[in-house]
Design a protein around this motif. Structure first.
Motif, PDB file in Angstrom:
ATOM      1  N   ALA A 145      17.227  -0.530 -21.577  1.00 53.42           N
ATOM      2  CA  ALA A 145      16.949   0.024 -19.825  1.00 53.42           C
ATOM      3  C   ALA A 145      16.220   0.850 -20.539  1.00 53.42           C
ATOM      4  N   ARG A 146      15.514   1.597 -20.807  1.00 54.98           N
ATOM      5  CA  ARG A 146      14.605   2.204 -20.536  1.00 54.98           C
ATOM      6  C   ARG A 146      12.552   1.564 -20.662  1.00 54.98           C
ATOM      7  N   ARG A 147      12.704   0.932 -21.231  1.00 61.51           N
ATOM      8  CA  ARG A 147      11.426   0.199 -21.905  1.00 61.51           C
ATOM      9  C   ARG A 147      11.543  -1.449 -20.116  1.00 61.51           C
ATOM     10  N   THR A 148      12.774  -1.757 -20.293  1.00 65.07           N
ATOM     11  CA  THR A 148      12.638  -2.453 -18.694  1.00 65.07           C
ATOM     12  C   THR A 148      11.927  -1.674 -17.342  1.00 65.07           C
ATOM     13  N   ALA A 149      12.414  -0.651 -17.423  1.00 66.83           N
ATOM     14  CA  ALA A 149      12.303   0.351 -16.507  1.00 66.83           C
ATOM     15  C   ALA A 149      10.531   0.794 -16.200  1.00 66.83           C
ATOM     16  N   GLU A 150       9.850   0.753 -17.529  1.00 68.79           N
ATOM     17  CA  GLU A 150       9.018   1.491 -17.659  1.00 68.79           C
ATOM     18  C   GLU A 150       7.606   0.492 -17.680  1.00 68.79           C
ATOM     19  N   LEU A 151       8.332  -0.782 -17.978  1.00 70.53           N
ATOM     20  CA  LEU A 151       7.698  -2.086 -17.318  1.00 70.53           C
ATOM     21  C   LEU A 151       7.498  -2.671 -16.759  1.00 70.53           C
ATOM     22  N   THR A 152       8.523  -2.397 -15.253  1.00 71.17           N
ATOM     23  CA  THR A 152       8.327  -1.852 -14.652  1.00 71.17           C
ATOM     24  C   THR A 152       7.570  -1.654 -13.718  1.00 71.17           C
ATOM     25  N   VAL A 153       7.810  -0.545 -14.170  1.00 69.98           N
ATOM     26  CA  VAL A 153       6.744   0.216 -13.320  1.00 69.98           C
ATOM     27  C   VAL A 153       5.414   0.559 -13.693  1.00 69.98           C
ATOM     28  N   ARG A 154       5.188  -0.346 -14.576  1.00 68.86           N
ATOM     29  CA  ARG A 154       3.749  -0.416 -15.414  1.00 68.86           C
ATOM     30  C   ARG A 154       3.239  -2.320 -14.057  1.00 68.86           C
ATOM     31  N   LEU A 155       3.905  -2.783 -14.049  1.00 58.90           N
ATOM     32  CA  LEU A 155       4.057  -4.689 -13.218  1.00 58.90           C
ATOM     33  C   LEU A 155       3.345  -3.876 -11.716  1.00 58.90           C
ATOM     34  N   ARG A 156       4.405  -2.631 -11.158  1.00 56.22           N
ATOM     35  CA  ARG A 156       4.261  -2.451  -9.741  1.00 56.22           C
ATOM     36  C   ARG A 156       2.906  -1.461  -9.502  1.00 56.22           C
ATOM     37  N   ALA A 157       2.341  -0.955 -10.766  1.00 55.86           N
ATOM     38  CA  ALA A 157       0.976  -0.092 -10.673  1.00 55.86           C
ATOM     39  C   ALA A 157       0.221  -0.905 -10.949  1.00 55.86           C
ATOM     40  N   GLU A 158       0.587  -2.385 -11.680  1.00 53.68           N
ATOM     41  CA  GLU A 158      -1.277  -3.442 -11.730  1.00 53.68           C
ATOM     42  C   GLU A 158      -0.997  -4.200 -10.451  1.00 53.68           C
ATOM     43  N   GLN A 159       0.119  -4.746  -9.900  1.00 57.35           N
ATOM     44  CA  GLN A 159       0.017  -5.338  -8.675  1.00 57.35           C
ATOM     45  C   GLN A 159      -1.030  -4.419  -7.739  1.00 57.35           C
ATOM     46  N   ALA A 160      -0.380  -3.256  -7.909  1.00 51.80           N
ATOM     47  CA  ALA A 160      -0.963  -2.248  -6.693  1.00 51.80           C
ATOM     48  C   ALA A 160      -2.457  -2.326  -6.801  1.00 51.80           C
ATOM     49  N   GLU A 161      -2.736  -1.838  -8.217  1.00 54.73           N
ATOM     50  CA  GLU A 161      -4.269  -2.594  -8.156  1.00 54.73           C
ATOM     51  C   GLU A 161      -4.589  -3.398  -8.055  1.00 54.73           C
ATOM     52  N   ARG A 162      -3.670  -4.656  -8.149  1.00 57.17           N
ATOM     53  CA  ARG A 162      -4.541  -5.622  -8.137  1.00 57.17           C
ATOM     54  C   ARG A 162      -4.691  -6.088  -6.779  1.00 57.17           C
ATOM     55  N   ALA A 163      -3.794  -5.649  -6.064  1.00 59.46           N
ATOM     56  CA  ALA A 163      -4.235  -5.448  -4.452  1.00 59.46           C
ATOM     57  C   ALA A 163      -5.187  -4.388  -3.878  1.00 59.46           C
ATOM     58  N   ARG A 164      -4.960  -3.399  -4.734  1.00 59.96           N
ATOM     59  CA  ARG A 164      -6.483  -2.762  -3.831  1.00 59.96           C
ATOM     60  C   ARG A 164      -8.127  -3.310  -4.060  1.00 59.96           C
ATOM     61  N   ARG A 165      -8.089  -3.818  -5.938  1.00 58.85           N
ATOM     62  CA  ARG A 165      -9.438  -5.020  -5.340  1.00 58.85           C
ATOM     63  C   ARG A 165      -9.612  -5.894  -5.217  1.00 58.85           C
ATOM     64  N   GLU A 166      -8.436  -6.999  -4.430  1.00 57.34           N
ATOM     65  CA  GLU A 166      -8.336  -7.449  -3.186  1.00 57.34           C
ATOM     66  C   GLU A 166      -8.614  -7.425  -1.785  1.00 57.34           C
ATOM     67  N   VAL A 167      -8.383  -5.957  -1.961  1.00 58.82           N
ATOM     68  CA  VAL A 167      -8.767  -5.290  -0.979  1.00 58.82           C
ATOM     69  C   VAL A 167     -10.048  -5.524  -1.184  1.00 58.82           C
ATOM     70  N   ALA A 168     -10.747  -4.652  -1.527  1.00 55.86           N
ATOM     71  CA  ALA A 168     -12.083  -3.664  -2.105  1.00 55.86           C
ATOM     72  C   ALA A 168     -12.468  -5.426  -1.465  1.00 55.86           C
ATOM     73  N   GLU A 169     -12.457  -6.602  -2.533  1.00 55.94           N
ATOM     74  CA  GLU A 169     -13.156  -7.368  -2.584  1.00 55.94           C
ATOM     75  C   GLU A 169     -13.155  -8.130  -0.853  1.00 55.94           C
ATOM     76  N   GLU A 170     -12.013  -8.015  -0.319  1.00 54.79           N
ATOM     77  CA  GLU A 170     -12.180  -8.957   1.439  1.00 54.79           C
ATOM     78  C   GLU A 170     -13.257  -7.708   1.490  1.00 54.79           C
ATOM     79  N   ARG A 171     -12.865  -6.664   1.284  1.00 55.47           N
ATOM     80  CA  ARG A 171     -14.178  -6.183   2.862  1.00 55.47           C
ATOM     81  C   ARG A 171     -15.962  -6.051   2.269  1.00 55.47           C
ATOM     82  N   VAL A 172     -15.868  -6.034   1.166  1.00 55.83           N
ATOM     83  CA  VAL A 172     -17.301  -6.494   0.727  1.00 55.83           C
ATOM     84  C   VAL A 172     -17.828  -7.660   1.297  1.00 55.83           C
ATOM     85  N   ARG A 173     -16.799  -8.897   0.953  1.00 57.56           N
ATOM     86  CA  ARG A 173     -16.873 -10.282   1.797  1.00 57.56           C
ATOM     87  C   ARG A 173     -17.051  -9.794   3.320  1.00 57.56           C
ATOM     88  N   ILE A 174     -16.585  -9.209   4.250  1.00 59.85           N
ATOM     89  CA  ILE A 174     -16.169  -9.317   5.432  1.00 59.85           C
ATOM     90  C   ILE A 174     -17.888  -8.315   6.034  1.00 59.85           C
TER      91      ILE A 174
END
Length: 398
Positions: A145-174
């Motif tokens: 359960a602890r490992r699953t929770a840690e992986l979930t937190v890490r996955l959410r952080a990676e998704q948030a970071e990926r979303a931030r990168r995509e927003v930054a790339e979109e801003r550069v494109r615009i």
């Protein structure tokens, strides 16, 4: 509706508390002393703290096992409070390190064996097996359960970071697209405004032509900006489904069919431009056409801004599997033969240069930007025109 963690823990605590009450009522029929008021108080002290297990897992674990130990020492049926002890250990295993969990598991096993010994159990081997097996199983479940929770937190952080990168790339494109749209038209408007002001009193016809060119350039800039806004709204969030302002359809993406129009606008700005096409023109993807259009637009805009009076040449060559685009000028008339204007050297951080490089890279092309040996400045772009050729790479030089 999201349920608060404290509420979940409170509801979870009801399960072992209910089991303890049912078992406590059966204690006398199982040959154990019936529970009196003090015993029920110990049952409450053992089970009810589980409602706070999420806030303080270790504290709850200690309180539960201390109360359980006192309860067992007084000779009451040990099984009554064993579910609460298991839940407390599982909570520690799910929230704390393996080292802490190991100590708590050993403590629970010790209390279990102590309960068997003080009650003079006839099957101590079974009690010892339970004292070892139950903590290990709970430790394993908690760890998962602890490992699953840690992986979930890490996955959410990676998704948030990926979303931030995509927003930054979109801003550069615009930003790059806005630069390409605005810089070219503003350069034309600036040149024509200067011309109109210079000849306003002496040559009314030329002044009117300059003002007409300004109006055309401004109108086209607005149309392209509306097209960009339409693309940004293409997901239908604002209910337009890609429609332009006031429900009008968005302008089509600029392509090679509008090169002549752009060249005429630059000519009206005072720069002689020679447009030449070699080879057999063939259909190209809208992205490739936009890339060519923007690169030519950026190069001619630089001529307008940095080399007034220079002559420019735009050359498109269609070859098998690729096309090349060259935009050259002969530099300032007064500087022919004596080097390059320092202001026109390609700056690493310039938005225009970044834009043309990124466009070439996006479509697997190569681009060379810089001064020419014979004087002036040149931009040379090579783009693959087939999907297979586009996979060759994305080399960019300059």
């Amino acid at each position: 509706m999201r349920i608060r963690p404290l509420t979940v823990d409170g509801l979870t605590a009801l399960a072992p508390t209910t089991v303890a009450c049912l078992l406590g009522a059966e204690a006398a029929r199982q040959g154990w002393p019936p529970l009196d008021a003090f015993a029920w108080t110990l049952v409450a002290l053992t089970n009810l703290p589980l409602a706070l297990r999420g806030l303080a897992p270790l504290t709850v674990f200690v309180v539960v096992h201390l109360s359980w130990t006192v309860y067992v020492t007084l000779g009451y049926w040990p099984v009554v409070n064993s579910p609460a002890a298991m839940v407390a250990l599982y909570t520690v295993a799910a929230t704390r390190s393996n080292r802490v969990t190991a100590v708590c598991a050993a403590l629970m096993g010790g209390v279990w064996i102590y309960a068997g010994a003080i009650s003079h159990s006839d099957s101590m081997a079974s009690v010892v097996g339970q004292a070892i097996g139950y903590p290990l199983v709970l430790w394993r479940f908690g760890y998962v359960a602890r490992r699953t929770a840690e992986l979930t937190v890490r996955l959410r952080a990676e998704q948030a970071e990926r979303a931030r990168r995509e927003v930054a790339e979109e801003r550069v494109r615009i930003a790059r697209e806005l630069h390409d749209v605005v810089a070219h038209h503003m350069a034309v408007i600036n040149v024509q405004a200067g011309l109109a002001r210079f000849v306003f009193d002496s040559d009314g016809r030329t002044a009117r032509e300059a003002l007409s060119t300004i109006a055309d350039a401004g109108g086209e800039a607005l149309a392209e900006l509306r097209r960009m806004l339409g693309l940004l709204r293409a997901d239908g969030v604002d209910g337009t489904d890609g429609a332009g302002e006031h429900g009008a359809a968005t302008e089509p993406t600029p392509g090679l069919d509008r090169l002549e129009e752009m060249v005429e606008r630059v000519r009206a700005g005072g720069v002689p431009v020679d447009l030449r096409v070699h080879g057999e023109p063939r259909p190209l993807s809208p992205g490739v056409q936009l890339c060519v259009y923007r690169v030519v637009q950026e190069a001619l805009t630089n001529v307008l801004k940095h080399a007034p009076g220079a002559a420019a040449a735009v050359e498109l060559v269609y070859r098998a599997g690729e096309m090349t685009v060259s935009v050259t000028d002969d530099g300032h008339l007064e500087e022919r033969g004596r080097g390059m204007d320092p202001d026109r050297m390609p700056a690493p951080g310039g938005h225009g240069l970044i834009g043309v490089r990124e466009r070439a890279k996006l479509y697997g092309g190569t681009i060379v930007v810089g001064p020419r040996r014979e004087g002036g400045f040149g931009v040379h772009l090579t783009l693959p025109t087939s999907e297979q050729a586009a996979r060759r790479g994305d080399t960019v030089t300059g």
